[in-house]
Scaffold this motif. Structure first.
Motif, PDB file in Angstrom:
ATOM      1  N   ARG A  73      14.682  16.901 -80.541  1.00 60.84           N
ATOM      2  CA  ARG A  73      14.046  16.741 -79.237  1.00 60.84           C
ATOM      3  C   ARG A  73      13.768  18.110 -78.618  1.00 60.84           C
ATOM      4  NH1 ARG A  73      16.981  13.057 -74.814  1.00 60.84           N
ATOM      5  NH2 ARG A  73      16.503  11.475 -76.394  1.00 60.84           N
ATOM      6  N   TYR A  74      12.668  18.182 -77.903  1.00 59.71           N
ATOM      7  CA  TYR A  74      12.301  19.415 -77.199  1.00 59.71           C
ATOM      8  C   TYR A  74      12.752  19.303 -75.748  1.00 59.71           C
ATOM      9  CZ  TYR A  74       9.376  23.211 -75.349  1.00 59.71           C
ATOM     10  OH  TYR A  74       8.928  24.355 -74.743  1.00 59.71           O
ATOM     11  N   ASN A  75      13.503  20.283 -75.273  1.00 65.85           N
ATOM     12  CA  ASN A  75      13.944  20.324 -73.889  1.00 65.85           C
ATOM     13  C   ASN A  75      12.917  21.095 -73.068  1.00 65.85           C
ATOM     14  OD1 ASN A  75      15.215  21.015 -71.397  1.00 65.85           O
ATOM     15  ND2 ASN A  75      17.219  20.693 -72.342  1.00 65.85           N
ATOM     16  N   GLU A  77      12.862  21.763 -69.969  1.00 65.07           N
ATOM     17  CA  GLU A  77      13.439  22.634 -68.950  1.00 65.07           C
ATOM     18  C   GLU A  77      13.866  23.976 -69.519  1.00 65.07           C
ATOM     19  OE1 GLU A  77      16.565  20.620 -66.956  1.00 65.07           O
ATOM     20  OE2 GLU A  77      15.253  19.109 -66.047  1.00 65.07           O
ATOM     21  N   THR A  78      14.478  23.938 -70.722  1.00 62.88           N
ATOM     22  CA  THR A  78      14.974  25.181 -71.310  1.00 62.88           C
ATOM     23  C   THR A  78      14.013  25.769 -72.340  1.00 62.88           C
ATOM     24  OG1 THR A  78      16.150  24.027 -73.087  1.00 62.88           O
ATOM     25  CG2 THR A  78      17.324  24.349 -71.004  1.00 62.88           C
ATOM     26  N   TYR A  82      16.836  20.699 -79.729  1.00 57.85           N
ATOM     27  CA  TYR A  82      18.195  20.278 -80.045  1.00 57.85           C
ATOM     28  C   TYR A  82      18.141  18.974 -80.828  1.00 57.85           C
ATOM     29  CZ  TYR A  82      17.722  17.174 -75.968  1.00 57.85           C
ATOM     30  OH  TYR A  82      17.296  16.242 -75.065  1.00 57.85           O
TER      31      TYR A  82
END
Length: 244
Positions: A73-75, A77-78, A82
């Motif tokens: 998954r792509y975060n 916000e950051t 992960y």
């Protein structure tokens, strides 16, 4: 079918956002029993099939099971990737219903008693319960009156199947992994690592990406095509009474 208009995006965490491909763990909930038939399904994944032939067969089917390993998954916000782990998703469609079920949430779009319901929930308490007339439903999804409600539910099924069907393409006359698809757009994809394996009643799709500098193999297995039991939970059916 024309694919236009805003699609009903469920808040249920078990559903897949096409770009984020965020699948969560989805075994049947305790007490619900097995939501699938457990059989092998139709042998549509045979040698010589083109990507389009497989996509057409899936989109024309009554459903399937998608098992995923090491989902990345792509975060937003950051800006980092992960691994969220393994998951299983059950998809079903007929002339009046589109249903997708998972351990942590569920979606049901159903035409019943002249009303089209859009229902979803997740275990964290997020709930969506809408209802429309058939005309409103067809307008919302850009479906013609000739296609009717069956066209609406089929559209939803195709939309939520597109995140993994996008990984299929043809190369040198053979079925191959689509390295230019949306599935790898938000990952640090390792070029040349993608593969597609035809197993008759199963289809396996895999690719590697870098997460925190380490190689991660993400793999999807599709099975039980045309061999899914329609079994919405009491929780999602109860939302009909709350629909606005």
């Amino acid at each position: 079918m024309k694919k236009r208009a805003a699609v009903f995006l469920s808040v249920a965490v078990c559903m897949v956002l096409v770009l984020a491909f965020a699948l969560v763990a989805c075994n049947p909930k305790d007490g619900d029993g097995d939501r699938t038939t457990g059989g092998a399904g139709d042998a549509i994944f045979t040698e010589g099939k083109t990507a389009q032939e497989i996509k057409d067969a899936i989109n024309a089917s009554s459903g399937y099971v998608l098992v995923s390993k090491n989902v990345v998954r792509y975060n937003f916000e950051t800006g980092s990737l992960y691994v969220v782990g393994d998951s299983t998703e059950t998809m079903y469609v007929d002339g009046n219903n589109f249903w997708a079920a998972a351990k942590d949430g569920e979606m049901l779009c159903a035409y019943d008693g002249g009303v089209f319901y859009e229902l979803s929930y997740d275990v964290n308490g997020s709930v969506m319960a809408h209802k429309k007339t058939s005309e409103q439903a067809m307008e919302s999804y850009g479906v013609s009156p000739e296609e009717g409600i069956a066209g609406v539910v089929r559209y939803l099924f195709e939309f939520y199947s597109s995140h993994w069907l996008d990984t299929l393409t043809d190369k040198d006359g053979k079925l191959a992994f689509n390295e230019n698809g949306e599935m790898v757009a938000l990952t640090e994809y390792i070029a040349g690592s993608g593969y597609v394996t035809l197993g008759g009643t199963t289809l396996t799709i895999g690719f590697k990406s870098l997460v925190d500098g380490e190689e991660v193999l993400t793999e999807f297995t599709v099975s039980q095509v045309n061999n899914i039991t329609f079994a919405p939970s009491a929780e999602v059916l109860a939302l009909k009474a709350e629909a606005e």
